[in-house]
Design a protein around this motif. Structure first.
Motif, PDB file in Angstrom:
ATOM      1  N   ALA A 184     -16.458  17.841 -13.262  1.00  0.00           N
ATOM      2  CA  ALA A 184     -17.253  17.878 -14.494  1.00  0.00           C
ATOM      3  C   ALA A 184     -17.697  16.481 -14.921  1.00  0.00           C
ATOM      4  CB  ALA A 184     -16.448  18.530 -15.617  1.00  0.00           C
ATOM      5  N   LYS A 185     -17.003  15.463 -14.444  1.00  0.00           N
ATOM      6  CA  LYS A 185     -17.351  14.084 -14.800  1.00  0.00           C
ATOM      7  C   LYS A 185     -18.355  13.480 -13.831  1.00  0.00           C
ATOM      8  CE  LYS A 185     -12.954  12.990 -17.005  1.00  0.00           C
ATOM      9  NZ  LYS A 185     -11.786  12.129 -16.969  1.00  0.00           N
ATOM     10  N   GLN A 186     -18.874  14.249 -12.899  1.00  0.00           N
ATOM     11  CA  GLN A 186     -19.779  13.719 -11.882  1.00  0.00           C
ATOM     12  C   GLN A 186     -21.228  13.902 -12.309  1.00  0.00           C
ATOM     13  OE1 GLN A 186     -18.618  15.612  -8.213  1.00  0.00           O
ATOM     14  NE2 GLN A 186     -16.686  14.545  -8.157  1.00  0.00           N
ATOM     15  N   GLN A 187     -21.866  12.808 -12.668  1.00  0.00           N
ATOM     16  CA  GLN A 187     -23.275  12.835 -13.067  1.00  0.00           C
ATOM     17  C   GLN A 187     -23.834  11.427 -12.956  1.00  0.00           C
ATOM     18  OE1 GLN A 187     -24.942  15.667 -13.922  1.00  0.00           O
ATOM     19  NE2 GLN A 187     -26.799  14.446 -13.944  1.00  0.00           N
ATOM     20  N   CYS A 188     -25.031  11.300 -12.386  1.00  0.00           N
ATOM     21  CA  CYS A 188     -25.745  10.013 -12.322  1.00  0.00           C
ATOM     22  C   CYS A 188     -24.904   8.888 -11.706  1.00  0.00           C
ATOM     23  CB  CYS A 188     -26.210   9.582 -13.705  1.00  0.00           C
ATOM     24  SG  CYS A 188     -27.269  10.753 -14.531  1.00  0.00           S
ATOM     25  N   GLY A 189     -24.127   9.226 -10.690  1.00  0.00           N
ATOM     26  CA  GLY A 189     -23.295   8.220 -10.041  1.00  0.00           C
ATOM     27  C   GLY A 189     -21.954   8.026 -10.707  1.00  0.00           C
ATOM     28  N   TRP A 190     -21.694   8.758 -11.778  1.00  0.00           N
ATOM     29  CA  TRP A 190     -20.461   8.643 -12.548  1.00  0.00           C
ATOM     30  C   TRP A 190     -19.474   9.680 -12.033  1.00  0.00           C
ATOM     31  CZ3 TRP A 190     -21.981   6.072 -17.390  1.00  0.00           C
ATOM     32  CH2 TRP A 190     -20.906   5.653 -18.162  1.00  0.00           C
ATOM     33  N   LEU A 191     -18.204   9.316 -11.894  1.00  0.00           N
ATOM     34  CA  LEU A 191     -17.193  10.266 -11.457  1.00  0.00           C
ATOM     35  C   LEU A 191     -15.852   9.939 -12.082  1.00  0.00           C
ATOM     36  CD1 LEU A 191     -15.105   8.984  -9.086  1.00  0.00           C
ATOM     37  CD2 LEU A 191     -17.274   8.907  -7.869  1.00  0.00           C
ATOM     38  N   GLY A 192     -15.003  10.949 -12.141  1.00  0.00           N
ATOM     39  CA  GLY A 192     -13.628  10.765 -12.586  1.00  0.00           C
ATOM     40  C   GLY A 192     -12.712  10.918 -11.391  1.00  0.00           C
ATOM     41  N   ASP A 193     -11.812   9.958 -11.183  1.00  0.00           N
ATOM     42  CA  ASP A 193     -10.917  10.037 -10.026  1.00  0.00           C
ATOM     43  C   ASP A 193      -9.676  10.883 -10.348  1.00  0.00           C
ATOM     44  OD1 ASP A 193      -8.926   8.403 -11.242  1.00  0.00           O
ATOM     45  OD2 ASP A 193      -9.583   6.607 -10.205  1.00  0.00           O
ATOM     46  N   LYS A 194      -8.791  10.999  -9.382  1.00  0.00           N
ATOM     47  CA  LYS A 194      -7.621  11.863  -9.535  1.00  0.00           C
ATOM     48  C   LYS A 194      -6.640  11.373 -10.587  1.00  0.00           C
ATOM     49  CE  LYS A 194      -5.361   9.811  -5.465  1.00  0.00           C
ATOM     50  NZ  LYS A 194      -4.886  10.154  -4.104  1.00  0.00           N
ATOM     51  N   TYR A 195      -6.787  10.138 -11.060  1.00  0.00           N
ATOM     52  CA  TYR A 195      -5.932   9.606 -12.118  1.00  0.00           C
ATOM     53  C   TYR A 195      -6.592   9.692 -13.484  1.00  0.00           C
ATOM     54  CZ  TYR A 195      -3.546   7.829  -8.032  1.00  0.00           C
ATOM     55  OH  TYR A 195      -2.911   7.741  -6.818  1.00  0.00           O
ATOM     56  N   GLY A 196      -7.864  10.138 -13.510  1.00  0.00           N
ATOM     57  CA  GLY A 196      -8.592  10.219 -14.771  1.00  0.00           C
ATOM     58  C   GLY A 196      -9.426   8.993 -15.083  1.00  0.00           C
ATOM     59  N   VAL A 197      -9.422   7.993 -14.201  1.00  0.00           N
ATOM     60  CA  VAL A 197     -10.218   6.779 -14.393  1.00  0.00           C
ATOM     61  C   VAL A 197     -11.669   7.084 -14.037  1.00  0.00           C
ATOM     62  CG1 VAL A 197     -10.560   4.380 -13.648  1.00  0.00           C
ATOM     63  CG2 VAL A 197      -8.238   5.285 -13.915  1.00  0.00           C
ATOM     64  N   SER A 198     -12.602   6.587 -14.847  1.00  0.00           N
ATOM     65  CA  SER A 198     -14.033   6.809 -14.611  1.00  0.00           C
ATOM     66  C   SER A 198     -14.637   5.645 -13.840  1.00  0.00           C
ATOM     67  CB  SER A 198     -14.770   6.963 -15.944  1.00  0.00           C
ATOM     68  OG  SER A 198     -14.378   8.155 -16.571  1.00  0.00           O
ATOM     69  N   TRP A 199     -15.498   5.989 -12.888  1.00  0.00           N
ATOM     70  CA  TRP A 199     -16.181   5.023 -12.034  1.00  0.00           C
ATOM     71  C   TRP A 199     -17.665   5.349 -12.016  1.00  0.00           C
ATOM     72  CZ3 TRP A 199     -13.360   1.221  -9.472  1.00  0.00           C
ATOM     73  CH2 TRP A 199     -11.969   1.373  -9.476  1.00  0.00           C
ATOM     74  N   GLN A 200     -18.486   4.344 -11.853  1.00  0.00           N
ATOM     75  CA  GLN A 200     -19.915   4.514 -11.605  1.00  0.00           C
ATOM     76  C   GLN A 200     -20.188   3.923 -10.223  1.00  0.00           C
ATOM     77  OE1 GLN A 200     -22.565   3.334 -14.908  1.00  0.00           O
ATOM     78  NE2 GLN A 200     -20.659   2.908 -15.989  1.00  0.00           N
ATOM     79  N   VAL A 201     -20.595   4.751  -9.291  1.00  0.00           N
ATOM     80  CA  VAL A 201     -20.883   4.312  -7.922  1.00  0.00           C
ATOM     81  C   VAL A 201     -22.397   4.315  -7.788  1.00  0.00           C
ATOM     82  CG1 VAL A 201     -20.425   4.703  -5.480  1.00  0.00           C
ATOM     83  CG2 VAL A 201     -18.696   5.352  -7.182  1.00  0.00           C
ATOM     84  N   MET A 219     -31.307  11.340 -13.199  1.00  0.00           N
ATOM     85  CA  MET A 219     -30.710  12.319 -14.104  1.00  0.00           C
ATOM     86  C   MET A 219     -30.393  13.645 -13.409  1.00  0.00           C
ATOM     87  SD  MET A 219     -30.238  10.699 -16.843  1.00  0.00           S
ATOM     88  CE  MET A 219     -29.721  12.023 -17.907  1.00  0.00           C
ATOM     89  N   GLY A 220     -31.035  13.934 -12.291  1.00  0.00           N
ATOM     90  CA  GLY A 220     -30.771  15.163 -11.552  1.00  0.00           C
ATOM     91  C   GLY A 220     -29.731  15.014 -10.463  1.00  0.00           C
ATOM     92  N   MET A 221     -29.130  13.835 -10.353  1.00  0.00           N
ATOM     93  CA  MET A 221     -28.172  13.580  -9.271  1.00  0.00           C
ATOM     94  C   MET A 221     -26.741  13.514  -9.791  1.00  0.00           C
ATOM     95  SD  MET A 221     -30.110  10.526  -7.201  1.00  0.00           S
ATOM     96  CE  MET A 221     -31.756  10.736  -6.572  1.00  0.00           C
ATOM     97  N   LYS A 222     -25.834  13.909  -8.952  1.00  0.00           N
ATOM     98  CA  LYS A 222     -24.413  13.628  -9.177  1.00  0.00           C
ATOM     99  C   LYS A 222     -24.130  12.357  -8.376  1.00  0.00           C
ATOM    100  CE  LYS A 222     -22.834  18.239 -10.314  1.00  0.00           C
ATOM    101  NZ  LYS A 222     -21.887  18.171 -11.400  1.00  0.00           N
ATOM    102  N   LYS A 223     -23.927  12.505  -7.064  1.00  0.00           N
ATOM    103  CA  LYS A 223     -23.848  11.325  -6.201  1.00  0.00           C
ATOM    104  C   LYS A 223     -25.279  10.852  -5.989  1.00  0.00           C
ATOM    105  CE  LYS A 223     -23.397  11.582  -1.739  1.00  0.00           C
ATOM    106  NZ  LYS A 223     -22.896  11.827  -0.392  1.00  0.00           N
ATOM    107  N   ILE A 224     -25.507   9.565  -6.113  1.00  0.00           N
ATOM    108  CA  ILE A 224     -26.860   9.027  -5.996  1.00  0.00           C
ATOM    109  C   ILE A 224     -27.312   9.013  -4.538  1.00  0.00           C
ATOM    110  CG2 ILE A 224     -28.312   6.995  -6.351  1.00  0.00           C
ATOM    111  CD1 ILE A 224     -26.618   6.395  -8.848  1.00  0.00           C
ATOM    112  N   ASP A 225     -28.509   9.507  -4.320  1.00  0.00           N
ATOM    113  CA  ASP A 225     -29.167   9.504  -3.019  1.00  0.00           C
ATOM    114  C   ASP A 225     -30.213   8.392  -3.093  1.00  0.00           C
ATOM    115  OD1 ASP A 225     -31.053   9.922  -0.953  1.00  0.00           O
ATOM    116  OD2 ASP A 225     -30.677  12.076  -0.941  1.00  0.00           O
ATOM    117  N   ILE A 226     -29.939   7.268  -2.445  1.00  0.00           N
ATOM    118  CA  ILE A 226     -30.807   6.091  -2.551  1.00  0.00           C
ATOM    119  C   ILE A 226     -32.208   6.386  -2.035  1.00  0.00           C
ATOM    120  CG2 ILE A 226     -31.133   3.674  -1.880  1.00  0.00           C
ATOM    121  CD1 ILE A 226     -28.039   3.453  -1.725  1.00  0.00           C
TER     122      ILE A 226
END
Length: 163
Positions: free
Chosen positions: A105-122, A147-154
């Protein structure tokens, strides 16, 4: 005089595990020091003497501290760590490893939540230039695609940007 800012991440017993996980993902990642709870303050902190208090680690030259502070505080999306990637291969590497076991649910626009709950922007390094391009048609096309991407497709982002 220069000062250094070191993020301190609060964990509930997983500081050592998390630090080892993060350092395994980055080619220049390393644990630099581990400190342990002693008898002092046990009546306040409640941790067993000899258990991990903090783990200091480094990811690509950035220092971090992981602390086992207990269940009182949790991570949220208000703070995230941004990884700027050179290419799709590097982006895919971080996305796959960090999102494994995380919160979809935290995956949007290159943003994700890892298994520890830490948020990252890739994100790709080229993204900032695209979004700040003075040609607003280009920047808006890139933003709409993002805005339409979860993982960014360059490649898809570049195609949208170039019109």
């Amino acid at each position: 005089m220069l000062s250094q800012i070191t993020p301190c991440l609060w964990f509930d017993g997983q500081a050592d595990e998390a630090a080892k996980f993060y350092t395994s993902l980055f080619k220049d990642g390393k644990v630099t020091r581990t400190q342990y709870y002693g008898e002092a303050g046990k009546e306040i902190h409640g941790q067993e003497p000899g258990s991990v208090l903090t783990v200091e680690f480094e990811l690509n030259g950035q220092n971090f501290v992981a602390m086992n502070g207990g269940p009182l505080f949790k991570f949220n999306e208000a703070i995230s760590f941004q990884i700027e990637c050179e290419d799709q291969e590097e982006l895919n590497h971080y996305w796959q490893k960090l999102s494994d076991g995380g919160d979809p649910a935290k995956q949007q626009c290159g943003w994700l939540g890892d298994k520890y709950g830490v948020s990252w922007q890739v994100v790709p390094k080229v993204l900032g230039g695209m979004l700040s391009d003075p040609d607003t048609a280009k920047s808006q096309r890139a933003f709409t695609a993002l805005m339409g991407m979860k993982k960014i497709d360059i490649a898809a982002l570049k195609t949208a940007y170039e019109g």
